[in-house]
Motif scaffolding. Structure first.
Motif, mmCIF file in Angstrom:
data_model
loop_
_atom_site.group_PDB
_atom_site.id
_atom_site.type_symbol
_atom_site.label_atom_id
_atom_site.label_comp_id
_atom_site.label_asym_id
_atom_site.label_seq_id
_atom_site.Cartn_x
_atom_site.Cartn_y
_atom_site.Cartn_z
ATOM 1 N N TRP A 1 41.600 26.787 -16.448
ATOM 2 C CA TRP A 1 40.700 26.884 -15.304
ATOM 3 C C TRP A 1 41.403 27.659 -14.186
ATOM 4 N N PHE A 2 40.660 28.579 -13.613
ATOM 5 C CA PHE A 2 41.134 29.379 -12.502
ATOM 6 C C PHE A 2 40.152 29.217 -11.355
ATOM 7 N N ARG A 3 40.563 29.631 -10.171
ATOM 8 C CA ARG A 3 39.636 29.624 -9.045
ATOM 9 C C ARG A 3 39.932 30.802 -8.128
ATOM 10 N N GLN A 4 38.893 31.199 -7.433
ATOM 11 C CA GLN A 4 39.027 32.284 -6.469
ATOM 12 C C GLN A 4 38.234 31.933 -5.231
ATOM 13 N N ALA A 5 38.939 31.782 -4.131
ATOM 14 C CA ALA A 5 38.309 31.532 -2.840
ATOM 15 C C ALA A 5 38.045 32.877 -2.164
ATOM 16 N N PRO A 6 37.121 32.891 -1.197
ATOM 17 C CA PRO A 6 36.821 34.154 -0.504
ATOM 18 C C PRO A 6 38.085 34.798 0.065
ATOM 19 N N GLU A 7 38.237 36.078 -0.189
ATOM 20 C CA GLU A 7 39.330 36.890 0.336
ATOM 21 C C GLU A 7 40.695 36.431 -0.163
ATOM 22 N N LYS A 8 40.716 35.718 -1.271
ATOM 23 C CA LYS A 8 41.984 35.293 -1.866
ATOM 24 C C LYS A 8 42.060 35.763 -3.313
ATOM 25 N N GLU A 9 43.274 35.808 -3.822
ATOM 26 C CA GLU A 9 43.479 36.174 -5.216
ATOM 27 C C GLU A 9 43.029 35.031 -6.129
ATOM 28 N N ARG A 10 42.616 35.387 -7.335
ATOM 29 C CA ARG A 10 42.322 34.355 -8.323
ATOM 30 C C ARG A 10 43.636 33.677 -8.717
ATOM 31 N N GLU A 11 43.597 32.351 -8.813
ATOM 32 C CA GLU A 11 44.810 31.605 -9.161
ATOM 33 C C GLU A 11 44.540 30.619 -10.283
ATOM 34 N N GLY A 12 45.560 30.391 -11.091
ATOM 35 C CA GLY A 12 45.454 29.389 -12.142
ATOM 36 C C GLY A 12 45.469 28.001 -11.540
ATOM 37 N N VAL A 13 44.582 27.145 -11.994
ATOM 38 C CA VAL A 13 44.475 25.771 -11.507
ATOM 39 C C VAL A 13 45.068 24.798 -12.527
ATOM 40 N N SER A 14 44.663 24.940 -13.777
ATOM 41 C CA SER A 14 45.178 24.067 -14.819
ATOM 42 C C SER A 14 44.931 24.699 -16.173
ATOM 43 N N CYS A 15 45.891 24.552 -17.062
ATOM 44 C CA CYS A 15 45.770 25.107 -18.406
ATOM 45 C C CYS A 15 46.329 24.122 -19.419
ATOM 46 N N MET A 16 45.732 24.114 -20.599
ATOM 47 C CA MET A 16 46.128 23.175 -21.647
ATOM 48 C C MET A 16 46.354 23.907 -22.951
ATOM 49 N N HIS A 17 47.483 23.593 -23.581
ATOM 50 C CA HIS A 17 47.805 24.171 -24.880
ATOM 51 C C HIS A 17 46.770 23.744 -25.922
ATOM 52 N N THR A 18 46.692 24.497 -26.982
ATOM 53 C CA THR A 18 45.705 24.220 -28.025
ATOM 54 C C THR A 18 45.849 22.819 -28.601
ATOM 55 N N ASN A 19 47.064 22.304 -28.712
ATOM 56 C CA ASN A 19 47.238 20.965 -29.285
ATOM 57 C C ASN A 19 47.364 19.900 -28.209
ATOM 58 N N GLU A 20 47.037 20.255 -26.978
ATOM 59 C CA GLU A 20 47.049 19.355 -25.823
ATOM 60 C C GLU A 20 48.440 18.845 -25.470
ATOM 61 N N ALA A 21 49.462 19.327 -26.139
ATOM 62 C CA ALA A 21 50.815 18.846 -25.876
ATOM 63 C C ALA A 21 51.332 19.323 -24.528
ATOM 64 N N ASN A 22 50.942 20.501 -24.158
ATOM 65 C CA ASN A 22 51.444 21.070 -22.915
ATOM 66 C C ASN A 22 50.295 21.342 -21.966
ATOM 67 N N THR A 23 50.451 20.856 -20.760
ATOM 68 C CA THR A 23 49.477 21.155 -19.722
ATOM 69 C C THR A 23 50.219 21.643 -18.489
#
Length: 124
Positions: A36-58
């Motif tokens: 999941w990423f997000r972009q606020a007005p006049e800001k760069e898109r940033e990563g919010v949260s990411c999960m590995h395919t096997n859910e082991a790493n977040t």
């Protein structure tokens, strides 16, 4: 046809919660990290949260740690982002994405597919 469709955004008061969903079609979610990423007005898109395919790493953005939780259901081909204790600083368009690695959160060039985004507005 590959599609990622986000839902669950909206207007919420500070301190409230929202649950975003990302429905995937056109390919199997198995073998892909989801993020999941997000972009606020006049800001760069940033990563919010990411999960590995096997859910082991977040991975979580520091400012959302303890408030947001990422999850996935490979059978339903859906990813989720539970957002609690929302603040006005969380206001942004939220995008889901898939890649081979959860490292996409810090290197968006790894992203294979993007969703179209859903607006989250935190305001009283």
């Amino acid at each position: 046809q590959v599609q990622l469709v986000e839902s669950g955004g909206g207007l919420v008061q500070p301190g409230g919660s929202l649950r975003l969903s990302c429905a995937v079609s056109g390919f199997s979610l198995d073998g892909y990290a989801i993020g999941w990423f997000r972009q606020a007005p006049e800001k760069e898109r940033e990563g919010v949260s990411c999960m590995h395919t096997n859910e082991a790493n977040t991975w979580y953005l520091d400012s959302v740690k303890g408030r947001f939780t990422i999850s996935r259901d490979n059978v339903k081909k859906t990813g989720y982002l539970q957002m609690n204790s929302l603040t006005p600083e969380d206001t942004a368009i939220y995008y889901c994405a898939v890649a081979f690695s959860e490292a996409m959160c810090v290197n968006p060039s790894y992203v294979h597919y993007w969703g179209q985004g859903t607006q989250v507005t935190v305001s009283s």
